[in-house]
Enzyme design. Structure first.
Site, PDB file in Angstrom:
ATOM      1  N   THR A  19       0.821  -1.201   0.000  1.00 29.02           N
ATOM      2  CA  THR A  19       0.000   0.000   0.000  1.00 29.02           C
ATOM      3  C   THR A  19       0.857   1.253   0.000  1.00 29.02           C
ATOM      4  OG1 THR A  19      -1.681  -1.228   1.247  1.00 29.02           O
ATOM      5  CG2 THR A  19      -1.926   1.152   1.175  1.00 29.02           C
ATOM      6  N   TYR A  64       6.174 -12.733   2.625  1.00 30.96           N
ATOM      7  CA  TYR A  64       4.915 -12.423   1.945  1.00 30.96           C
ATOM      8  C   TYR A  64       4.709 -13.398   0.791  1.00 30.96           C
ATOM      9  CZ  TYR A  64       1.267  -9.103   0.376  1.00 30.96           C
ATOM     10  OH  TYR A  64       0.074  -8.489   0.035  1.00 30.96           O
ATOM     11  N   LYS A  71       2.783 -14.098   5.549  1.00 31.38           N
ATOM     12  CA  LYS A  71       1.624 -13.307   5.146  1.00 31.38           C
ATOM     13  C   LYS A  71       1.122 -13.855   3.824  1.00 31.38           C
ATOM     14  CE  LYS A  71       0.129  -8.637   3.944  1.00 31.38           C
ATOM     15  NZ  LYS A  71       0.518  -7.227   3.723  1.00 31.38           N
TER      16      LYS A  71
END
Length: 318
Positions: A58, A145, A170
């Site tokens: 983000t 991730y 994640k």
């Protein structure tokens, strides 16, 4: 394959709550706006974030120079002021990922979110070597991730969970069958492991019920960037099994938001930045190659946010 018992982590014990992934603020000339970024981080921490994940997806990690990255992580650390941990993104190939990791460590970060390697599709042995070398490069705890070109077998995750300083996974891939097998394999092969799992799908709240059924309750919330009241209410409801409130927010806010997000490429970032601007903080536009939402979509976003707050209000008065 790495051997040894899973290592307990000071960072892991501090990631109990809603995780804040701030956007990166830019000025009119396109350069980073540290003042606006500081205000954004400070507001998030004051609103109740459990951690700040700076310069991640983000936060447009892909669009930042290493100097900009270091300045932003340092600013996040200063604004968090020890109240919550700061985790920084690190990515690209192994050599560059190590450089970013060391920059984050020098800036005072508490941990790393290890992004997928750039461009290439590696096999499991190559991925394991990449993340093992990255984790060894600093003293920071690392969350791996899983998404895009970095998708792991259960056996690889068991190996990752034994690497010193790798504390969690994640998941931005969204294969629940795979995630169930990963959780089961780590539980079976490493009994007593404190390895963490995070729901890292875009607008993770939409799949919160599904991930909760796997025992995965940690997640990243882009909505917290612009509507912390809605995000915190959902988080509280999800973790207290108040599924009536969960479903009201899913139906009235999150599903419409996701349907709007799906109308544009890169909207998982640019729509969030637009929403932050709608809230009164000018964080600028996204950097290319991402594009801004259309005026029509901004109008729809405004209405969706208002509807979400109306849902909260109706629940409070019920």
């Amino acid at each position: 394959m790495p051997q040894g018992a899973p290592v307990s982590s000071a960072l892991a014990g501090r990631l109990d709550g809603l995780l804040f992934f701030p956007v990166t603020a830019y000025g009119p000339d396109g350069s980073i706006d540290l003042d606006a970024f500081r205000a954004h981080v400070r507001s998030g921490v004051d609103s109740g974030a459990a951690a700040v994940f700076a310069c991640c997806g983000t936060g447009e990690f892909h669009a930042l120079t290493q100097d900009e990255f270091g300045s932003l992580v340092a600013a996040a650390v200063e604004e968090a002021a020890g109240r919550v941990p700061v985790v920084a993104g690190a990515g690209y190939g192994t050599a560059l990922a190590v450089q970013y990791a060391r920059t984050a460590e020098a800036a005072g970060a508490d941990g790393l979110l290890a992004m997928p390697p750039y461009l290439v599709v590696a096999d499991q042995a190559g991925l394991l070597r990449h993340y093992t070398e990255l984790a060894a490069a600093t003293s920071l705890d690392t969350i791996v991730y899983q998404r895009d070109n970095a998708v792991f077998t259960p056996e690889t995750v068991v190996a990752l969970a034994q690497v010193e300083r790798i504390i969690g996974l994640k998941d931005g891939h969204g294969d629940l069958d795979l995630m169930q097998r990963i959780v089961s394999a780590v539980r079976t092969e490493l009994p007593g492991s404190e390895f963490l799992y995070f729901n890292g799908l875009p607008t993770a709240e939409l799949t919160g019920l599904a991930y909760r059924s796997l025992g995965i309750t940690l997640y990243s919330s882009a909505v917290f960037c612009f509507a912390p009241d809605i995000a915190l209410a959902f988080h509280k409801a999800l973790n207290s099994y108040d599924d009536e409130t969960v479903n009201r927010l899913l139906d009235g806010f999150y599903r419409p938001l996701v349907e709007l997000r799906n109308q544009g490429r890169g909207y998982a970032v640019s729509l969030v930045k637009a929403a932050v601007r709608l809230g009164g903080l000018d964080v600028g536009e996204v950097r290319p190659p991402l594009s801004e939402p259309t005026a029509e979509h901004i109008a729809q976003l405004t209405a969706i946010i208002a509807r979400g707050r109306a849902v909260l209000g109706s629940g409070a008065s019920a």
